[in-house]
Design an enzyme around this catalytic site. Structure first.
Site, PDB file in Angstrom:
ATOM      1  N   THR A 138       0.822  -1.205   0.000  1.00  0.00           N
ATOM      2  CA  THR A 138       0.000   0.000   0.000  1.00  0.00           C
ATOM      3  C   THR A 138       0.860   1.261   0.000  1.00  0.00           C
ATOM      4  OG1 THR A 138      -1.800  -1.120   1.183  1.00  0.00           O
ATOM      5  CG2 THR A 138      -1.711   1.280   1.359  1.00  0.00           C
ATOM      6  N   SER A 139       0.497   2.219  -0.842  1.00  0.00           N
ATOM      7  CA  SER A 139       1.177   3.519  -0.906  1.00  0.00           C
ATOM      8  C   SER A 139       2.667   3.322  -1.200  1.00  0.00           C
ATOM      9  CB  SER A 139       0.923   4.295   0.388  1.00  0.00           C
ATOM     10  OG  SER A 139       1.335   5.626   0.264  1.00  0.00           O
TER      11      SER A 139
END
Ligand SMILES: *[C@@H]1O[C@H](CO)[C@@H](O)[C@H](O)[C@H]1NC(C)=O
Ligand SMILES: *[C@@H]1O[C@H](CO)[C@@H](O)[C@H](O)[C@H]1NC(C)=O
Ligand SMILES: *[C@@H]1O[C@H](CO)[C@@H](O)[C@H](O)[C@H]1NC(C)=O
Length: 294
Positions: A138-139
């Site tokens: 994520t990210s």
């Protein structure tokens, strides 16, 4: 004498990280680890024969143990019999290095290299299937998912990156965190053609001539942190690498408000655009497992 025993007892307790993280175990020595990453591993009680491996990468400011608690892969591993690696990046505001030449080069001595070592260690220690190694995140972890697919196409079978950027988007930036990076990439202003992105990817491992990992990406249209135009750059990058084109949009997949963008035969690269969703798109574990084929 009593005092000495008392302190020994405290030390004994303090040296049991296993108890702290439940079933997540910290691995001290797994091989060459040039950027001093931390390795944590979740091995289910019932391990499949020749198990698959998922490398799950936390966002900036996160840790492996934190991402372990936020994601459902461990519970799914209990029934699926696969292994999950939850590493931690303990530098640059706990962001993965997706900017340096070292990390963007196959066996270049950067973060990607240490993660590759963790994969190799896990394959040999648990007799895992080297053809079933997957990466997600994520990210910052979504950015690193793209990087791992580009830098280690020989080790990774498929990836699923949430709210990240194209591999090489931050190349040359002094850092990879919101505090240290050149903002151009996160702002969605690093724009390249499919051919240019393909050259960027190929340059990370020029000797490689095999197939690239199957890549799935997710992005929210209301992401004002790692801006939405980065999805278009990821699309250009991977459709360029695979030499495939846009086919159709399927609305409402995998859920209402999302659009599944299909390219080529739908097996090499796929994208999910989440309308009105900001930073970050929630992890869709079951869709990831389906994409990975486990
Ligand atoms: C991982 O294992 C492969 C296959 O044995 C090997 O070619 C490669 O050099 C290893 N990479 C790392 C980073 O340990
Ligand atoms: C890939 O490169 C290796 C080593 O240079 C070579 O032996 C092999 O034939 C090449 N494979 C393809 C499909 O081009
Ligand atoms: C769907 O299709 C078009 C191509 O006709 C594309 O430009 C558009 O942005 C796509 N994606 C979404 C999420 O609507």
């Amino acid at each position: 004498m009593i005092t000495s025993n008392y302190f020994q007892g405290i030390f004994a307790l303090a040296s049991l990280p296993l108890l702290v993280h439940g079933d997540l175990v910290k691995v001290a020595d797994f091989g060459p680890n040039p950027t001093k990453l931390e390795m944590n591993i979740y091995v289910p009680t019932k391990l499949a024969a020749k198990p698959s491996i998922i490398l799950a990468l936390h966002p900036c400011g996160g840790t492996g143990p934190g991402y372990y608690k936020q994601t459902k892969y461990p519970q799914l591993a209990d029934t699926g019999g696969f292994i999950v690696i939850y590493p931690s990046a303990n530098h640059d505001n706990n962001c993965w290095d997706v900017a340096s030449t070292k990390t963007l080069t196959h066996n270049g001595g950067g973060d990607s290299n240490g993660l590759a070592t963790m994969i190799n260690y896990t394959v040999s220690t648990y007799k895992a299937d080297p053809k079933k190694v997957f990466v997600t995140g994520t990210s910052s972890g979504g950015m690193m998912t793209n990087v791992m697919c580009a830098v280690y196409p020989d080790l990774i079978a498929a990836g699923s990156g949430y709210s990240g950027v194209a591999a090489g988007c931050l190349a040359g930036s002094p850092g990879s965190s919101p505090q240290s990076a050149t903002p151009t990439c996160a702002d969605g202003k690093v724009n390249k053609t499919p051919a240019q992105w393909t050259s960027v990817v190929k340059a990370m491992y020029p000797e490689y001539n095999g197939t690239y990992p199957r890549v799935q990406v997710w992005h929210g249209t209301a992401d004002n942190f790692v801006n939405y135009p980065n999805l278009a750059e990821e699309i250009k990058e991977w459709t360029g690498v695979f030499g495939i084109s846009f086919v159709k949009n399927v609305t409402g997949e995998p859920q209402s408000g999302y659009t599944h963008m299909v390219f080529g035969d739908g097996e090499q690269f796929t994208a999910y655009s989440a309308a009105g969703v900001g930073h970050t798109v929630p992890v869709h574990e079951s869709v990831d497992l389906k994409w990975f084929g486990i």
